[in-house]
Design an enzyme around this catalytic site. Structure first.
Site, PDB file in Angstrom:
ATOM      1  N   GLY A 163       0.818  -1.216   0.000  1.00  9.91           N
ATOM      2  CA  GLY A 163       0.000   0.000   0.000  1.00  9.91           C
ATOM      3  C   GLY A 163       0.843   1.253   0.000  1.00  9.91           C
ATOM      4  N   ASP A 178       1.855   5.267 -11.527  1.00  9.50           N
ATOM      5  CA  ASP A 178       1.160   6.351 -12.239  1.00  9.50           C
ATOM      6  C   ASP A 178      -0.335   6.317 -11.934  1.00  9.50           C
ATOM      7  OD1 ASP A 178       3.520   7.161 -13.397  1.00  9.50           O
ATOM      8  OD2 ASP A 178       3.227   5.962 -15.215  1.00  9.50           O
TER       9      ASP A 178
END
Ligand code: ATP
Length: 318
Positions: A234, A267
């Site tokens: 994460g 991204d």
């Protein structure tokens, strides 16, 4: 998802991906047959613009392509996602940025040659000429930059952004040990992965404890918010309170998923996070949701093609 309020300007790279899948890598001087081929629109700037626009954000791209056959393909891909591209310039006599990628199917490894072409024409003058685009989003907007164009251009864009009251976001990817870190003085939010953390701070960040150290080091250099993405773990979010020395740190874990292709996950995270901020979602919740959206992208092949749209997320109960 909340209605969009802020607008997003991406000032960054556009790169066309040319991917050959082979049984093994060719040796120097050798020619081998590929098994299959795929081409796709890419570049960190374009990817992040597309990820944000697919979530319904109002996004404009400022960038440069060549006057070759790849130019329209890449512009069309951004437009299809809803990105406004009138500030994408075709540079006469230049080539669109390309990434020539060989994927050896034996080990899943890849080798990549990136030729930045027209992206290298991005300059401080480009940023100054685009001031009206950046400034049209004044006081409510977010300026999103990466490190795939010359640093001087990015730094000037950030200077203009700060002068005109926009929130500035830097994802210094792909990691460059020689990044001009003086630009951090103009950055509100910085987001790095493990490698980029090392380049910026000298602290490798493969785990949350190290990521916190790196995030705190980044907050000493200008930004109010530092994020370290940690792949399947994460991300870690560190936020400096305005006018106080207190730093609030949160770990936002990813769900366990079966990763098929992690290309462009960073991204996806950056574009999604900024889109959520633009929609008025608070920082920590935006980071938590961006982790989930990026984790969904690694379950699909491709880069831009692996990103979820707002409609897809809504229909799956997101
Ligand atoms: P890339 O260079 O592949 O684009 P990155 O190194 O910049 O990625 P990562 O930290 O690897 O960025 O990943 C960004 C986000 O993508 C993570 O915060 C997470 O939400 C998601 N992600 C990446 N890999 C995985 C994985 N294996 N399982 C679940 N989520 C993942």
């Amino acid at each position: 998802m909340a209605q969009n309020r802020k607008k997003i300007v991406v000032f960054g790279s556009i790169v066309h991906d040319l991917i050959s899948y082979t049984s093994r890598f060719p040796r120097p001087g050798e020619s081998i047959r590929g098994n299959s081929f795929h081409q796709g629109a890419g570049g960190k700037g374009a990817n992040q613009a597309v990820a944000a626009a697919l979530l319904g954000a109002n996004v404009a791209m400022i960038g440069k392509v060549g006057d070759d056959i790849f130019a329209d393909f890449n512009i069309a891909s951004m437009q299809k996602a809803g990105v406004e591209t009138s500030a994408v310039e075709k540079v006469a006599g230049s080539t669109t940025g390309t990434a020539t990628i060989t994927v050896s199917e034996a080990g899943g490894e890849n080798s990549i040659v990136v030729t930045l072409g027209a992206n290298l024409e991005m300059s401080p003058v480009t940023a100054e000429a685009a001031e009206t685009v950046i400034a049209s989003f004044r006081s409510a907007g977010i300026l999103l930059c990466q490190a795939e164009i010359p640093d001087a251009a990015t730094k000037k864009a950030f200077e203009i952004g700060k002068k005109r009251g926009v929130t500035t976001f830097l994802n210094p990817a792909p990691g460059d040990p020689h990044l001009d870190q003086s630009m951090l003085a103009f950055v509100d939010i910085i987001c790095v992965n493990e490698n980029e953390a090392k380049f910026i701070t000298g602290i490798a960040a493969p785990n949350p404890a190290q990521a916190e150290k790196a995030a705190r080091a980044m907050l000493e250099r200008g930004p109010m918010v530092a994020i370290v993405t940690l792949g399947p773990q994460g991300c870690l979010l560190a936020e400096r309170s305005d006018g106080s020395s207190e730093i609030v740190v949160s770990l936002l874990p990813a769900e366990s998923v079966t990763a098929v292709d992690t290309t462009g996950a960073g991204d996806c995270f950056c574009g999604s996070f900024v889109a959520l901020l633009a929609a008025g979602i608070p920082l920590k919740e935006a980071a938590r949701r961006a982790v989930m959206i990026a984790s969904l992208s690694v379950m699909r092949k491709g880069t831009q093609s692996s990103y979820s749209s707002r409609a897809e997320l809504t229909s799956s109960g997101f």
